[in-house]
Motif scaffolding. Structure first.
Motif, PDB file in Angstrom:
ATOM      1  N   GLU A  14     -21.054 -78.101  87.053  1.00  0.00           N
ATOM      2  CA  GLU A  14     -22.184 -78.618  86.276  1.00  0.00           C
ATOM      3  C   GLU A  14     -22.062 -80.123  86.050  1.00  0.00           C
ATOM      4  OE1 GLU A  14     -24.516 -76.882  82.516  1.00  0.00           O
ATOM      5  OE2 GLU A  14     -22.485 -77.478  81.983  1.00  0.00           O
ATOM      6  N   ARG A  15     -23.181 -80.828  86.193  1.00  0.00           N
ATOM      7  CA  ARG A  15     -23.200 -82.250  85.854  1.00  0.00           C
ATOM      8  C   ARG A  15     -23.098 -82.417  84.342  1.00  0.00           C
ATOM      9  NH1 ARG A  15     -28.543 -84.532  88.709  1.00  0.00           N
ATOM     10  NH2 ARG A  15     -29.393 -83.062  87.167  1.00  0.00           N
ATOM     11  N   ALA A  16     -22.424 -83.464  83.918  1.00  0.00           N
ATOM     12  CA  ALA A  16     -22.285 -83.720  82.486  1.00  0.00           C
ATOM     13  C   ALA A  16     -23.651 -83.887  81.823  1.00  0.00           C
ATOM     14  CB  ALA A  16     -21.421 -84.957  82.257  1.00  0.00           C
ATOM     15  N   VAL A  17     -24.569 -84.554  82.509  1.00  0.00           N
ATOM     16  CA  VAL A  17     -25.882 -84.811  81.898  1.00  0.00           C
ATOM     17  C   VAL A  17     -26.684 -83.533  81.698  1.00  0.00           C
ATOM     18  CG1 VAL A  17     -26.022 -87.167  82.787  1.00  0.00           C
ATOM     19  CG2 VAL A  17     -26.907 -85.265  84.174  1.00  0.00           C
ATOM     20  N   ASP A  18     -26.302 -82.442  82.374  1.00  0.00           N
ATOM     21  CA  ASP A  18     -27.019 -81.172  82.240  1.00  0.00           C
ATOM     22  C   ASP A  18     -26.403 -80.256  81.191  1.00  0.00           C
ATOM     23  OD1 ASP A  18     -28.806 -81.880  84.277  1.00  0.00           O
ATOM     24  OD2 ASP A  18     -27.477 -81.088  85.838  1.00  0.00           O
ATOM     25  N   TYR A  19     -25.295 -80.675  80.616  1.00  0.00           N
ATOM     26  CA  TYR A  19     -24.598 -79.806  79.671  1.00  0.00           C
ATOM     27  C   TYR A  19     -25.453 -79.595  78.423  1.00  0.00           C
ATOM     28  CZ  TYR A  19     -20.921 -77.800  76.765  1.00  0.00           C
ATOM     29  OH  TYR A  19     -20.183 -76.954  75.970  1.00  0.00           O
ATOM     30  N   ALA A  20     -25.601 -78.342  78.028  1.00  0.00           N
ATOM     31  CA  ALA A  20     -26.286 -77.992  76.777  1.00  0.00           C
ATOM     32  C   ALA A  20     -25.255 -77.468  75.790  1.00  0.00           C
ATOM     33  CB  ALA A  20     -27.357 -76.948  77.036  1.00  0.00           C
ATOM     34  N   GLN A  21     -25.366 -77.897  74.557  1.00  0.00           N
ATOM     35  CA  GLN A  21     -24.394 -77.470  73.561  1.00  0.00           C
ATOM     36  C   GLN A  21     -24.326 -75.945  73.524  1.00  0.00           C
ATOM     37  OE1 GLN A  21     -24.857 -79.238  69.717  1.00  0.00           O
ATOM     38  NE2 GLN A  21     -22.809 -78.649  69.070  1.00  0.00           N
ATOM     39  N   GLY A  22     -23.132 -75.439  73.569  1.00  0.00           N
ATOM     40  CA  GLY A  22     -22.906 -74.008  73.605  1.00  0.00           C
ATOM     41  C   GLY A  22     -22.562 -73.477  74.975  1.00  0.00           C
ATOM     42  N   ASP A  23     -22.731 -74.309  76.022  1.00  0.00           N
ATOM     43  CA  ASP A  23     -22.388 -73.847  77.375  1.00  0.00           C
ATOM     44  C   ASP A  23     -20.950 -73.359  77.455  1.00  0.00           C
ATOM     45  OD1 ASP A  23     -24.905 -74.390  78.323  1.00  0.00           O
ATOM     46  OD2 ASP A  23     -24.327 -76.114  79.555  1.00  0.00           O
ATOM     47  N   LEU A  24     -20.058 -74.023  76.767  1.00  0.00           N
ATOM     48  CA  LEU A  24     -18.638 -73.680  76.842  1.00  0.00           C
ATOM     49  C   LEU A  24     -18.356 -72.291  76.272  1.00  0.00           C
ATOM     50  CD1 LEU A  24     -15.761 -74.470  77.579  1.00  0.00           C
ATOM     51  CD2 LEU A  24     -15.619 -75.774  75.451  1.00  0.00           C
ATOM     52  N   ASP A  25     -19.291 -71.774  75.451  1.00  0.00           N
ATOM     53  CA  ASP A  25     -19.079 -70.461  74.848  1.00  0.00           C
ATOM     54  C   ASP A  25     -18.876 -69.373  75.892  1.00  0.00           C
ATOM     55  OD1 ASP A  25     -19.485 -71.716  72.445  1.00  0.00           O
ATOM     56  OD2 ASP A  25     -21.507 -70.915  72.119  1.00  0.00           O
ATOM     57  N   PHE A  26     -19.425 -69.581  77.090  1.00  0.00           N
ATOM     58  CA  PHE A  26     -19.415 -68.539  78.109  1.00  0.00           C
ATOM     59  C   PHE A  26     -18.294 -68.707  79.134  1.00  0.00           C
ATOM     60  CE2 PHE A  26     -23.700 -69.086  76.500  1.00  0.00           C
ATOM     61  CZ  PHE A  26     -23.941 -67.813  75.998  1.00  0.00           C
ATOM     62  N   PHE A  27     -17.323 -69.564  78.803  1.00  0.00           N
ATOM     63  CA  PHE A  27     -16.211 -69.820  79.704  1.00  0.00           C
ATOM     64  C   PHE A  27     -14.905 -69.750  78.942  1.00  0.00           C
ATOM     65  CE2 PHE A  27     -19.964 -71.805  81.417  1.00  0.00           C
ATOM     66  CZ  PHE A  27     -19.935 -71.442  82.753  1.00  0.00           C
ATOM     67  N   THR A  28     -13.829 -69.552  79.692  1.00  0.00           N
ATOM     68  CA  THR A  28     -12.506 -69.490  79.058  1.00  0.00           C
ATOM     69  C   THR A  28     -11.752 -70.810  79.151  1.00  0.00           C
ATOM     70  OG1 THR A  28     -11.576 -68.636  81.133  1.00  0.00           O
ATOM     71  CG2 THR A  28     -12.288 -67.011  79.493  1.00  0.00           C
ATOM     72  N   GLY A  29     -12.286 -71.764  79.916  1.00  0.00           N
ATOM     73  CA  GLY A  29     -11.633 -73.059  80.038  1.00  0.00           C
ATOM     74  C   GLY A  29     -12.596 -74.090  80.583  1.00  0.00           C
ATOM     75  N   LEU A  30     -12.250 -75.365  80.398  1.00  0.00           N
ATOM     76  CA  LEU A  30     -13.120 -76.470  80.807  1.00  0.00           C
ATOM     77  C   LEU A  30     -12.306 -77.533  81.528  1.00  0.00           C
ATOM     78  CD1 LEU A  30     -15.786 -78.241  80.593  1.00  0.00           C
ATOM     79  CD2 LEU A  30     -14.826 -79.100  78.443  1.00  0.00           C
ATOM     80  N   ILE A  31     -12.872 -78.045  82.639  1.00  0.00           N
ATOM     81  CA  ILE A  31     -12.316 -79.203  83.340  1.00  0.00           C
ATOM     82  C   ILE A  31     -13.407 -80.267  83.388  1.00  0.00           C
ATOM     83  CG2 ILE A  31     -11.414 -80.079  85.533  1.00  0.00           C
ATOM     84  CD1 ILE A  31     -10.462 -77.171  86.088  1.00  0.00           C
ATOM     85  N   TYR A  32     -13.112 -81.452  82.889  1.00  0.00           N
ATOM     86  CA  TYR A  32     -14.062 -82.566  82.975  1.00  0.00           C
ATOM     87  C   TYR A  32     -13.446 -83.668  83.824  1.00  0.00           C
ATOM     88  CZ  TYR A  32     -16.492 -86.886  81.831  1.00  0.00           C
ATOM     89  OH  TYR A  32     -17.152 -88.088  81.925  1.00  0.00           O
TER      90      TYR A  32
END
Length: 593
Positions: A136-154
């Motif tokens: 996902e592009r950073a500019v497309d991130y909507a608050q709460g997107d991370l809720d559906f994942f177990t980890g994040l890489i930026y």
């Protein structure tokens, strides 16, 4: 995969996919005052086209005091909400953790936005070893997107990318593992009420000193000098009970910089580790850190693979049998990359008289291949002819020497230059060559192979889709073109072959083409330098293998040409076994075992 100009049908050289990198000795202190941008790298220095460059240098060593962010309203979702499968969502590799899912976020704005996509793709390919993932592009991130994942890489590749406040707030609020690379950590720090109190460290400034060594898990890894102008963002530990330094970079005066820092659930790498990578590179440390996000419960297996390369109808059956006997005696299963149709269209090695030889016509080679299978070998398809048309591409036009699915030439200063996909490139054309190869195997009495090794590890995006449709896996590194993954949706864009990049893997992945990729990252034996690639001996392969020991669950994988003295194979195999690695079948690795 690989060989270049041959002295004769039985005396061959191979094209090693690698670049010469140099270790730097280090000595001397470092300070903010020493963090001054050096001059730009020489404009005459040739860079392998498959290496991604680093982002442009930041405007100064000091971090911005004012930061730009984009307010994003929170998307209200019920507790029972299940998001639909996104177009930018991808399955994990076999053996990945079905309970894990990783969100890979990348920058996309500005003139270097294409680099952000490429870096994101590389991170995502690696994340697939541990879990399914979404790109996902950073500019497309909507608050709460991370809720559906177990980890994040930026992957922060654009200095000052306007990160959504919802993204920053979600990162600060989560306890899930987060890996942040390079730029814009100052936006996260500014958004936090007490960043140092929460994570135990503080981002400080960009350092531009000549740091060419990164030490991770007590192993010294290389850092290409071309990465130096983009800087390393230095951190300082405020609370050692909350934060620790995972990897340290050392400059040429002995100064030490925190290359990777971990505080609470946040791991930070002070640069883009996907630029100018090589076989012994700090990229390997990043691979391991990505695995800790995609699957924190990653297994710690120590497996190895060996592939016997460029076996065509003119191969020496006595050598093939000797290799099989040796590997069988050492309890080493192996793969055999077979080219089923030999073509020398202009008689390059036959005094101007064209030569064509089908596998079924070489009865002693066919018999040797059956013998190799009986000793634990698995036959792979290594192209149809491993050459293109009747032209030098780039060497001789002869099987085993040249590219089959991509055009190339040798530059006046003796570098291999990747040009474009072949003129005929299409899905049907590629399927036709694959079918011709299958027919050759069938005529020789073999089943159609299930795994494909692209000649010289190169093809177009169309080719890779065709390969995926016909084979269970590629045994490969991979060649990618920017523009293929707009907004993270790979396959929705038009590949730009003026911006290509390669990637190697130290374990099985499922790449952006949806294909399971069996790894090969150690290269092969090369007795003489060529095209600015150095000679490479068993000691060099074992050195690279030692660098790869930093990776949890890594597979040590190399290939060997049967025209070389078998002693080189023995040194490499027994060296890896002495390091505690067990050779397994490529089929087992493909299955995630």
């Amino acid at each position: 995969m690989t060989r270049s100009i041959r002295v004769g049908p039985s005396t061959l050289k191979s094209l090693l996919v690698s670049a010469a990198l140099v270790f730097a000795a280090a000595s001397g202190p470092m300070s903010v005052a020493s963090a001054m941008p050096p001059g730009s790298p020489s404009t005459t220095q040739h860079v392998d086209q498959r290496m991604l460059p680093a982002p442009p240098p930041p405007p100064s060593a000091a971090l911005p005091k004012k930061v730009a962010s984009v307010a994003a309203p929170r998307v209200i979702r019920s507790a029972a909400f299940v998001p639909p499968p996104p177009s930018n969502g991808y399955s994990g590799a076999p053996g990945s953790n079905p309970n894990q899912s990783t969100l890979v976020v990348y920058d996309s704005t500005g003139p270097y936005g294409w680099l952000g996509e490429a870096y994101g793709v590389m991170a995502a390919n690696l994340a697939s070893h541990g879990s399914q993932y979404t790109l996902e592009r950073a500019v497309d991130y909507a608050q709460g997107d991370l809720d559906f994942f177990t980890g994040l890489i930026y992957v922060g590749s654009t200095y000052g990318e306007p990160l959504p406040t919802g993204f920053l707030d979600d990162v600060l609020a989560t306890t899930k593992p987060v890996l942040w690379m390079n730029d814009n950590i100052w936006q996260l720090s500014a958004r936090a009420s007490n960043f140092a109190g929460q994570y135990g460290f503080t981002p400080m400034f960009f350092d531009f000193s000549n740091t060419l060594t990164v030490t991770y898990k007590s192993v010294a890894l290389q850092r290409n000098s071309l990465s130096v102008p983009s800087g390393l963002l230095q951190t300082v530990i405020n609370d050692s009970t909350k934060a620790q330094v995972l990897a340290v970079a050392t400059n040429n005066t002995g100064g030490m910089i925190n290359w990777a820092t971990k505080g609470a659930n946040l791991t930070y790498i002070g640069e883009i580790p996907f630029s100018y990578i090589g076989p012994n590179d700090r990229y390997l440390a990043a691979v391991d850190l990505i695995g800790k996000v995609s699957n924190p419960t990653m297994l710690a297996r120590k497996h190895a693979l060996v592939r016997i390369e460029d076996v065509d109808p003119l191969a020496d059956p006595t050598r093939l049998r000797a290799i099989a006997d040796y590997l069988y005696s050492k309890h080493v299963p192996f793969s055999i990359a077979v080219i089923p149709f030999y073509v020398d269209p202009k008689g390059y090695y036959n005094n101007g008289v064209p030569v064509m030889q089908h596998l079924y016509q070489s009865t002693t080679v066919v018999s040797a291949l059956h013998y190799m299978v009986s000793k634990g070998g698995l036959i792979l398809m290594h192209g149809y002819t491993h050459q293109y048309s009747n032209v030098a591409n780039p060497y001789s036009g002869v099987t085993g020497d040249d590219f089959e699915f991509y055009r190339s030439h040798i530059s006046p200063d003796n570098y291999v230059i990747y040009d474009t996909p072949v003129a005929e490139d299409s899905y049907d054309w590629t399927l036709g060559r694959i079918q011709n190869g299958f027919n050759e195997f069938g005529a020789a009495g073999f089943n159609w192979p299930n795994f494909f090794v692209p000649p010289h590890y190169a093809g177009s995006a169309i080719d890779y889709q065709a390969f995926d449709s016909q084979f269970n896996a590629r045994y490969d590194r991979g060649l990618f073109a920017s523009g293929w993954c707009p907004a993270g949706a790979c396959g929705a864009g038009t590949p730009d072959y003026t911006r290509i990049y390669g990637q190697f893997y130290p374990y099985v992945v499922r790449d952006i083409f949806g294909t399971i990729v069996i790894p090969e990252q150690l290269g092969n034996i090369e007795l003489v330098p060529f095209n600015h690639n150095p000679a490479r001996f068993p000691a060099d392969i074992l050195y690279s293998a030692n660098c790869n020991t930093v990776i949890q669950d890594g597979v040590q994988s190399f290939f060997f040409h049967p025209y070389l003295d078998i002693s080189y194979l023995k040194q490499t195999v027994e060296g890896l076994q002495a390091m505690g690695y067990t050779f397994v079948t490529s089929r087992s690795v493909k299955q995630g075992n």
